[in-house]
Design an enzyme around this catalytic site. Structure first.
Site, PDB file in Angstrom:
ATOM      1  N   TYR A 109       0.408  -1.379  -0.121  1.00  0.00           N
ATOM      2  CA  TYR A 109      -0.226   0.397  -0.352  1.00  0.00           C
ATOM      3  C   TYR A 109       0.754   1.059  -0.203  1.00  0.00           C
ATOM      4  O   TYR A 109       0.247   2.794  -0.371  1.00  0.00           O
ATOM      5  CB  TYR A 109      -1.243   0.398   1.321  1.00  0.00           C
ATOM      6  CG  TYR A 109      -0.091  -0.153   2.053  1.00  0.00           C
ATOM      7  CD1 TYR A 109       0.291   0.660   3.302  1.00  0.00           C
ATOM      8  CD2 TYR A 109      -0.052  -1.209   3.604  1.00  0.00           C
ATOM      9  CE1 TYR A 109       1.274   1.218   4.678  1.00  0.00           C
ATOM     10  CE2 TYR A 109       0.300  -1.755   4.668  1.00  0.00           C
ATOM     11  CZ  TYR A 109       1.587  -0.272   4.479  1.00  0.00           C
ATOM     12  OH  TYR A 109       1.643  -0.830   6.305  1.00  0.00           O
ATOM     13  N   GLY A 110       1.787   1.105   0.296  1.00  0.00           N
ATOM     14  CA  GLY A 110       2.721   2.385   0.376  1.00  0.00           C
ATOM     15  C   GLY A 110       3.937   2.645  -1.014  1.00  0.00           C
ATOM     16  O   GLY A 110       3.886   2.178  -2.101  1.00  0.00           O
ATOM     17  N   THR A 111       5.720   2.070  -0.353  1.00  0.00           N
ATOM     18  CA  THR A 111       5.895   2.913  -1.135  1.00  0.00           C
ATOM     19  C   THR A 111       6.712   1.534  -2.227  1.00  0.00           C
ATOM     20  O   THR A 111       7.520   1.453  -2.476  1.00  0.00           O
ATOM     21  CB  THR A 111       7.418   3.517  -0.474  1.00  0.00           C
ATOM     22  OG1 THR A 111       7.819   1.984   1.057  1.00  0.00           O
ATOM     23  CG2 THR A 111       7.634   4.323   0.256  1.00  0.00           C
ATOM     24  N   LEU A 112       6.219   0.201  -1.900  1.00  0.00           N
ATOM     25  CA  LEU A 112       6.669  -0.474  -2.601  1.00  0.00           C
ATOM     26  C   LEU A 112       5.164  -1.300  -3.806  1.00  0.00           C
ATOM     27  O   LEU A 112       5.275  -2.278  -4.691  1.00  0.00           O
ATOM     28  CB  LEU A 112       6.028  -2.222  -1.897  1.00  0.00           C
ATOM     29  CG  LEU A 112       7.155  -2.719  -0.629  1.00  0.00           C
ATOM     30  CD1 LEU A 112       7.004  -3.524   0.228  1.00  0.00           C
ATOM     31  CD2 LEU A 112       8.774  -2.987  -1.164  1.00  0.00           C
ATOM     32  N   GLU A 155      11.187  -4.291   6.348  1.00  0.00           N
ATOM     33  CA  GLU A 155       9.614  -3.961   7.019  1.00  0.00           C
ATOM     34  C   GLU A 155       9.899  -4.526   8.462  1.00  0.00           C
ATOM     35  O   GLU A 155       8.838  -4.324   9.265  1.00  0.00           O
ATOM     36  CB  GLU A 155       8.377  -4.725   6.633  1.00  0.00           C
ATOM     37  CG  GLU A 155       7.564  -4.161   4.881  1.00  0.00           C
ATOM     38  CD  GLU A 155       7.292  -3.064   4.117  1.00  0.00           C
ATOM     39  OE1 GLU A 155       7.543  -1.878   6.014  1.00  0.00           O
ATOM     40  OE2 GLU A 155       7.241  -3.017   3.626  1.00  0.00           O
TER      41      GLU A 155
END
Length: 116
Positions: free
Chosen positions: A6-9, A74
């Site tokens: 949901y983010g930087t990935l 993570e």
């Protein structure tokens, strides 16, 4: 295995290279049980059963080697995130898809809604 990011990935973001060689499956949204917070360059998704909203993200098929890289990124061992089943909205509501939930205090972090 399938993973929800949901983010930087996500595609086009700074850590997407960690998913190199893996297979994009679909866009997806969580059930409205979470909030995103800006942690200074990356988001943290936290559980919020009372005021949760749906978080926008992507589903990826990943192999064991990629999953190990993601767990290290993570900081699973350090307790920053937990990898767990993430309940998604239809048509993915019956699938067993994991994602990363932020475990630390977010009282200092700005709530950024449902999308990074």
């Amino acid at each position: 295995m399938q993973i929800f990011v949901y983010g930087t990935l996500k595609r086009g973001h700074s850590n997407h290279g960690y998913l190199r060689g893996q297979q994009f499956v679909s866009m997806a949204m969580t059930q409205p049980r979470y909030r995103l917070h800006d942690l200074g360059g990356y988001p943290g998704m936290v559980l919020d059963e009372r005021e949760g909203i749906s978080i926008h993200g992507e589903i990826w098929d990943v192999d064991a080697e990629c999953l190990a890289r993601l767990d290290e990124l993570e900081d699973i061992d350090g307790g920053e995130y937990a990898r767990e089943l993430i309940p998604l909205l239809s048509p993915h509501d019956q699938a067993s898809i994991e994602g990363y939930r932020y475990l630390r205090d977010v009282s200092h972090a700005r709530d950024i809604g449902g999308s990074w």
